[in-house]
Scaffold this motif. Sequence first.
Motif, PDB file in Angstrom:
ATOM      1  N   ARG A 192      42.366  42.367  82.301  1.00 50.61           N
ATOM      2  CA  ARG A 192      41.953  41.379  83.291  1.00 50.61           C
ATOM      3  C   ARG A 192      40.799  40.550  82.740  1.00 50.61           C
ATOM      4  N   GLU A 193      40.683  39.354  83.257  1.00 50.71           N
ATOM      5  CA  GLU A 193      39.592  38.482  82.851  1.00 50.71           C
ATOM      6  C   GLU A 193      38.292  38.933  83.489  1.00 50.71           C
ATOM      7  N   GLN A 194      37.212  38.723  82.803  1.00 47.53           N
ATOM      8  CA  GLN A 194      35.903  39.037  83.359  1.00 47.53           C
ATOM      9  C   GLN A 194      35.557  38.019  84.439  1.00 47.53           C
ATOM     10  N   PRO A 195      35.020  38.457  85.566  1.00 42.09           N
ATOM     11  CA  PRO A 195      34.706  37.511  86.648  1.00 42.09           C
ATOM     12  C   PRO A 195      33.494  36.648  86.322  1.00 42.09           C
ATOM     13  N   LYS A 196      33.556  35.426  86.759  1.00 45.01           N
ATOM     14  CA  LYS A 196      32.409  34.534  86.629  1.00 45.01           C
ATOM     15  C   LYS A 196      31.355  34.887  87.678  1.00 45.01           C
ATOM     16  N   GLY A 197      30.151  34.376  87.462  1.00 44.24           N
ATOM     17  CA  GLY A 197      29.097  34.555  88.459  1.00 44.24           C
ATOM     18  C   GLY A 197      29.405  33.746  89.712  1.00 44.24           C
ATOM     19  N   GLY A 198      28.697  34.039  90.777  1.00 42.38           N
ATOM     20  CA  GLY A 198      28.931  33.353  92.047  1.00 42.38           C
ATOM     21  C   GLY A 198      28.438  31.909  92.014  1.00 42.38           C
ATOM     22  N   ASN A 199      29.037  31.082  92.848  1.00 43.76           N
ATOM     23  CA  ASN A 199      28.561  29.713  93.021  1.00 43.76           C
ATOM     24  C   ASN A 199      27.249  29.723  93.797  1.00 43.76           C
ATOM     25  N   VAL A 200      26.441  28.691  93.622  1.00 39.49           N
ATOM     26  CA  VAL A 200      25.206  28.520  94.378  1.00 39.49           C
ATOM     27  C   VAL A 200      25.323  27.238  95.188  1.00 39.49           C
ATOM     28  N   LEU A 201      25.064  27.338  96.489  1.00 38.71           N
ATOM     29  CA  LEU A 201      25.187  26.191  97.389  1.00 38.71           C
ATOM     30  C   LEU A 201      23.844  25.491  97.538  1.00 38.71           C
ATOM     31  N   TYR A 202      23.872  24.170  97.464  1.00 37.86           N
ATOM     32  CA  TYR A 202      22.665  23.366  97.617  1.00 37.86           C
ATOM     33  C   TYR A 202      22.899  22.292  98.680  1.00 37.86           C
ATOM     34  N   LYS A 203      21.796  21.825  99.277  1.00 33.29           N
ATOM     35  CA  LYS A 203      21.839  20.669 100.174  1.00 33.29           C
ATOM     36  C   LYS A 203      20.901  19.615  99.622  1.00 33.29           C
ATOM     37  N   LEU A 204      21.348  18.354  99.628  1.00 30.73           N
ATOM     38  CA  LEU A 204      20.554  17.261  99.084  1.00 30.73           C
ATOM     39  C   LEU A 204      20.497  16.114 100.081  1.00 30.73           C
ATOM     40  N   ASP A 205      19.295  15.776 100.543  1.00 30.38           N
ATOM     41  CA  ASP A 205      19.085  14.620 101.398  1.00 30.38           C
ATOM     42  C   ASP A 205      18.907  13.385 100.525  1.00 30.38           C
ATOM     43  N   VAL A 206      19.739  12.369 100.746  1.00 31.16           N
ATOM     44  CA  VAL A 206      19.701  11.150  99.937  1.00 31.16           C
ATOM     45  C   VAL A 206      19.245   9.989 100.811  1.00 31.16           C
ATOM     46  N   PRO A 207      18.177   9.270 100.436  1.00 31.20           N
ATOM     47  CA  PRO A 207      17.761   8.091 101.203  1.00 31.20           C
ATOM     48  C   PRO A 207      18.902   7.088 101.325  1.00 31.20           C
ATOM     49  N   PHE A 208      18.964   6.414 102.458  1.00 34.29           N
ATOM     50  CA  PHE A 208      20.065   5.489 102.747  1.00 34.29           C
ATOM     51  C   PHE A 208      20.232   4.440 101.657  1.00 34.29           C
ATOM     52  N   ILE A 209      19.138   3.792 101.250  1.00 30.87           N
ATOM     53  CA  ILE A 209      19.262   2.714 100.273  1.00 30.87           C
ATOM     54  C   ILE A 209      19.680   3.252  98.905  1.00 30.87           C
ATOM     55  N   ASP A 210      19.299   4.491  98.576  1.00 35.30           N
ATOM     56  CA  ASP A 210      19.766   5.096  97.321  1.00 35.30           C
ATOM     57  C   ASP A 210      21.266   5.346  97.376  1.00 35.30           C
ATOM     58  N   ALA A 211      21.760   5.756  98.563  1.00 35.71           N
ATOM     59  CA  ALA A 211      23.193   6.009  98.712  1.00 35.71           C
ATOM     60  C   ALA A 211      23.990   4.717  98.571  1.00 35.71           C
ATOM     61  N   VAL A 212      23.483   3.616  99.142  1.00 35.66           N
ATOM     62  CA  VAL A 212      24.169   2.328  99.032  1.00 35.66           C
ATOM     63  C   VAL A 212      24.225   1.872  97.577  1.00 35.66           C
ATOM     64  N   ALA A 213      23.093   2.000  96.891  1.00 30.02           N
ATOM     65  CA  ALA A 213      23.006   1.526  95.509  1.00 30.02           C
ATOM     66  C   ALA A 213      23.546   2.536  94.507  1.00 30.02           C
ATOM     67  N   ALA A 214      23.969   3.737  94.984  1.00 29.59           N
ATOM     68  CA  ALA A 214      24.460   4.804  94.106  1.00 29.59           C
ATOM     69  C   ALA A 214      23.420   5.157  93.044  1.00 29.59           C
ATOM     70  N   LYS A 215      22.181   5.275  93.477  1.00 30.68           N
ATOM     71  CA  LYS A 215      21.086   5.591  92.558  1.00 30.68           C
ATOM     72  C   LYS A 215      21.077   7.088  92.252  1.00 30.68           C
ATOM     73  N   PRO A 216      21.069   7.474  90.974  1.00 35.83           N
ATOM     74  CA  PRO A 216      21.033   8.904  90.627  1.00 35.83           C
ATOM     75  C   PRO A 216      19.821   9.603  91.261  1.00 35.83           C
ATOM     76  N   GLN A 217      20.015  10.860  91.625  1.00 39.03           N
ATOM     77  CA  GLN A 217      18.972  11.638  92.286  1.00 39.03           C
ATOM     78  C   GLN A 217      18.471  12.730  91.349  1.00 39.03           C
ATOM     79  N   ARG A 218      17.179  12.745  91.088  1.00 41.13           N
ATOM     80  CA  ARG A 218      16.604  13.783  90.226  1.00 41.13           C
ATOM     81  C   ARG A 218      16.355  15.031  91.073  1.00 41.13           C
ATOM     82  N   ILE A 219      16.918  16.145  90.654  1.00 41.02           N
ATOM     83  CA  ILE A 219      16.838  17.377  91.423  1.00 41.02           C
ATOM     84  C   ILE A 219      16.476  18.546  90.516  1.00 41.02           C
TER      85      ILE A 219
END
Length: 306
Positions: free
Chosen positions: A129-156
């Motif tokens: 059998r294949e070795q299992p990968k580690g678990g996923n990690v869930l994140y939440k990211l609040d993006v300012p409205f104008i950054d979302a419109v302009a598709a501005k990359p978010q530093r996290i």
Amino acid sequence: MGVARTASEADIKKAYRKLAKELHPDKNKDNPKASERFSTVTQAYDLLNDKDKRARFDRGEIDGDGNPAAPFGFGSGAGNPGGFRPGPGGGGFQADGPDLSDIFENMFSGSGGGGRGGFAGGFGGFGRREQPKGGNVLYKLDVPFIDAVAAKPQRITLGDSKTIDLKLPAGLESGAQVRLAGKGQPGPGGNGDGIVTINVLTHRFFERVGDDVRLDLPISLAEAVLGASVRVPTAEGAVMLTVPKGSSSGKTLRLRGRGFHRKDGTRGDQLVTLMVDLPADDAALTEFVEGWKDSDVRNPRAGMDV
């Protein structure tokens, strides 16, 4: 999501969009149950929109949360080794903890046994059998409205304290998820992934309408009557807009290509609705209107049968 097991991808997407609009947190600020259901619907859509996950769900290999069906009665742990890690400058980036959906993903996928369990010769030994990968990690990211419109990359900053610039996907909406390959928990078969759920913040004067951005723009009486060239804010800086002569409140002008980025490479527009702003207690304006006879010859409400 209220769709049949045989629902097509188009049916699933249509059902998700309808529920997302009804349950979005911005429209249900006083209804926490709606926010909880919004998260559940988003999670269900993520599962059903992934062909591999949907097939595994239909075969009973994973549950509705994307977790493997518990083998031999194993339950889920109660620990949460994740935690909050803000991005530089206090950005709204948050880790919710590990997603254990992948830990048992390949536990019984060995080739030695004839059944789903993957055992070689019954309980006498394990098949390959294949070795299992580690678990996923869930994140939440609040993006300012104008950054979302302009598709501005978010530093996290991720759970391992490493900083990255996250590229926002085209067609971005609140509830959208971005997968960061290999940015999850470590495991024998490699790292799991980071799953980033994006929340687009509201703005004090911009509003989203589909892929367009709507703005109410105050103008003076002189600008409305005589026409003018005025500065208008957009997500990517102010631009000049021509106000036609004789413009009334409610007239909408269009700035093309100033809206949200679409998946097909095009963009929505910015819709600018003019709002005539009259000064209060202006003696000269009052004297002028008192001597003006427009109301005697024209009824602006004639089209309303009054």
